[in-house]
Design an enzyme around this catalytic site. Structure first.
Site, PDB file in Angstrom:
ATOM      1  N   HIS A   9      45.834  43.992  43.072  1.00 35.44           N
ATOM      2  CA  HIS A   9      44.937  43.378  42.093  1.00 35.44           C
ATOM      3  C   HIS A   9      43.546  43.281  42.700  1.00 35.44           C
ATOM      4  CE1 HIS A   9      45.739  39.757  44.515  1.00 35.44           C
ATOM      5  NE2 HIS A   9      44.654  39.236  43.963  1.00 35.44           N
ATOM      6  N   GLU A  37      42.126  38.918  38.746  1.00 36.33           N
ATOM      7  CA  GLU A  37      42.203  37.482  39.028  1.00 36.33           C
ATOM      8  C   GLU A  37      40.808  36.879  38.971  1.00 36.33           C
ATOM      9  OE1 GLU A  37      43.394  34.496  42.748  1.00 36.33           O
ATOM     10  OE2 GLU A  37      43.627  36.662  42.976  1.00 36.33           O
ATOM     11  N   HIS A  61      31.538  50.517  45.264  1.00 42.19           N
ATOM     12  CA  HIS A  61      32.093  50.504  43.913  1.00 42.19           C
ATOM     13  C   HIS A  61      33.616  50.593  43.985  1.00 42.19           C
ATOM     14  CE1 HIS A  61      31.895  54.879  44.629  1.00 42.19           C
ATOM     15  NE2 HIS A  61      32.900  54.975  43.760  1.00 42.19           N
TER      16      HIS A  61
END
Length: 131
Positions: A69, A117, A9
């Site tokens: 990101h 993204e 996770h």
């Protein structure tokens, strides 16, 4: 030596749990797996995201060390729909849509400025283009 099987996770600190849950459900199609007092686990295409609410949180400086990101794979077929959804939801696009690294890509931020993204290529395609 041992073998890591994959990512279990990813925990993302957020300032407003309900606002973030709505964003991740509306934009990424996330499904709620567990709801706690200050956290919510979401399933996004088989990836677990934990949103952890931090009251009075301050945004990270872009020049600070940490996660830059995270990217989700989107099929070439669904990529135009993803771009359209971002535009319809008035989500600020920070880069793209462009062809880059062997696929199409678009970047945007969640309500707390965490960059996300969508990418249509594979790791193999990306590595062919990065020398």
């Amino acid at each position: 030596m041992f073998k890591v099987n994959g990512i279990n996770h990813i925990t993302i600190r957020v300032s407003n749990l309900e606002k973030s849950v709505t964003f991740y459900m509306n934009v990424l199609g996330a499904k709620i797996v567990h709801k706690g007092n200050t956290d919510i686990y979401l399933d996004v295409g088989g990836v677990w995201l934990c949103l952890l609410e931090i009251k009075d949180a301050k945004p990270m400086d872009r020049n600070q060390i940490g996660v830059d990101h995270f990217a989700f794979t989107v099929s070439k077929e669904h990529f135009p729909k993803a771009v359209l959804l971002l535009r319809e939801q008035n989500i600020e696009i920070t880069r793209g849509p462009i062809a880059r690294g062997g696929g199409d890509t678009i970047s945007f931020n969640d309500p707390d400025g965490n960059e996300i993204e969508f990418f249509t290529g594979s790791l193999e395609e990306r590595m062919k283009n990065w020398k």
